[in-house]
Motif scaffolding. Structure first.
Motif, PDB file in Angstrom:
ATOM      1  N   GLU A   8     -16.379   6.336 -99.004  1.00 25.73           N
ATOM      2  CA  GLU A   8     -15.465   6.056 -98.217  1.00 25.73           C
ATOM      3  C   GLU A   8     -17.078   6.365 -96.818  1.00 25.73           C
ATOM      4  OE1 GLU A   8     -11.438   5.416 -97.794  1.00 25.73           O
ATOM      5  OE2 GLU A   8     -11.531   4.928 -99.140  1.00 25.73           O
ATOM      6  N   THR A   9     -17.054   7.506 -96.467  1.00 29.06           N
ATOM      7  CA  THR A   9     -17.881   7.923 -95.875  1.00 29.06           C
ATOM      8  C   THR A   9     -19.307   7.961 -95.202  1.00 29.06           C
ATOM      9  OG1 THR A   9     -18.063  10.290 -96.666  1.00 29.06           O
ATOM     10  CG2 THR A   9     -16.061   9.306 -95.325  1.00 29.06           C
ATOM     11  N   GLU A  10     -19.814   7.030 -96.407  1.00 27.51           N
ATOM     12  CA  GLU A  10     -21.260   6.578 -96.258  1.00 27.51           C
ATOM     13  C   GLU A  10     -22.004   6.395 -95.654  1.00 27.51           C
ATOM     14  OE1 GLU A  10     -23.535   8.505-100.318  1.00 27.51           O
ATOM     15  OE2 GLU A  10     -21.459   7.600-101.224  1.00 27.51           O
ATOM     16  N   LYS A  11     -22.734   5.915 -94.860  1.00 23.27           N
ATOM     17  CA  LYS A  11     -23.184   5.238 -94.429  1.00 23.27           C
ATOM     18  C   LYS A  11     -24.013   3.692 -95.093  1.00 23.27           C
ATOM     19  CE  LYS A  11     -26.049   4.454 -90.238  1.00 23.27           C
ATOM     20  NZ  LYS A  11     -27.812   4.897 -89.534  1.00 23.27           N
ATOM     21  N   ASN A  45     -26.499 -11.871 -95.936  1.00 20.93           N
ATOM     22  CA  ASN A  45     -27.885 -12.162 -96.823  1.00 20.93           C
ATOM     23  C   ASN A  45     -28.368 -10.657 -96.416  1.00 20.93           C
ATOM     24  OD1 ASN A  45     -28.198 -14.245 -98.216  1.00 20.93           O
ATOM     25  ND2 ASN A  45     -29.890 -15.131 -97.194  1.00 20.93           N
ATOM     26  N   VAL A  46     -28.210  -9.748 -96.411  1.00 21.30           N
ATOM     27  CA  VAL A  46     -29.217  -9.055 -96.347  1.00 21.30           C
ATOM     28  C   VAL A  46     -28.205  -8.095 -97.454  1.00 21.30           C
ATOM     29  CG1 VAL A  46     -30.647  -7.184 -95.247  1.00 21.30           C
ATOM     30  CG2 VAL A  46     -30.688  -9.137 -94.114  1.00 21.30           C
ATOM     31  N   TRP A  47     -28.838  -7.002 -98.282  1.00 25.83           N
ATOM     32  CA  TRP A  47     -28.464  -5.797 -99.571  1.00 25.83           C
ATOM     33  C   TRP A  47     -28.832  -4.712 -98.686  1.00 25.83           C
ATOM     34  CZ3 TRP A  47     -25.574  -7.010-103.813  1.00 25.83           C
ATOM     35  CH2 TRP A  47     -26.378  -8.032-104.419  1.00 25.83           C
ATOM     36  N   HIS A  48     -27.123  -4.251 -99.187  1.00 26.73           N
ATOM     37  CA  HIS A  48     -27.063  -2.665 -98.462  1.00 26.73           C
ATOM     38  C   HIS A  48     -26.277  -1.568 -99.180  1.00 26.73           C
ATOM     39  CE1 HIS A  48     -27.272  -5.503 -94.279  1.00 26.73           C
ATOM     40  NE2 HIS A  48     -27.514  -4.049 -93.645  1.00 26.73           N
ATOM     41  N   THR A  49     -26.999  -0.317 -99.279  1.00 26.71           N
ATOM     42  CA  THR A  49     -26.891   0.788 -99.961  1.00 26.71           C
ATOM     43  C   THR A  49     -26.486   2.072 -99.501  1.00 26.71           C
ATOM     44  OG1 THR A  49     -27.132   1.975-102.200  1.00 26.71           O
ATOM     45  CG2 THR A  49     -28.642   1.438-100.816  1.00 26.71           C
ATOM     46  N   THR A  50     -26.620   2.925-100.100  1.00 23.10           N
ATOM     47  CA  THR A  50     -26.913   4.416 -99.555  1.00 23.10           C
ATOM     48  C   THR A  50     -27.530   5.073 -99.571  1.00 23.10           C
ATOM     49  OG1 THR A  50     -25.002   5.087-101.345  1.00 23.10           O
ATOM     50  CG2 THR A  50     -23.728   4.493 -99.372  1.00 23.10           C
TER      51      THR A  50
END
Length: 93
Positions: A8-11, A45-50
């Motif tokens: 949960e803390t990861e951006k 419409n933009v993929w996000h990950t860490t």
């Protein structure tokens, strides 16, 4: 093979940003996300990950490549046992 999930803390960052400093393009990371090989979520419409997810995937792929190289070297030497050089094998594997 299980997909790692961020805590949960990861951006979260865009895949374009996540691709910087890696051997992978944003398009390839997007493919991995669509295939479920890396954890990512789509926002507007933009993929996000860490960063950690991409770093873990990169490390995993390097380990797979290293293991495959080691097996191939072992097989080559098994075909011709007279050419087996233990020192070379230990240095390169």
């Amino acid at each position: 093979r299980s997909v790692k999930v961020p805590n949960e803390t990861e951006k979260f960052i865009s895949l374009a940003e996540a691709s910087l400093g890696t051997p992978y393009s944003q398009e390839y990371l997007s493919l991995l996300a669509r295939q479920g090989k890396i954890f990512a979520k789509k926002v507007d419409n933009v993929w996000h990950t860490t960063s950690r997810i991409v770093d873990d995937y990169t490390s995993q792929q390097k380990n797979r490549l290293f293991s495959r190289k080691r097996v191939n070297l072992f097989i080559e030497n098994a075909k011709n046992p007279l050419s087996f050089d233990r020192a070379y094998f230990q240095e390169n594997c």
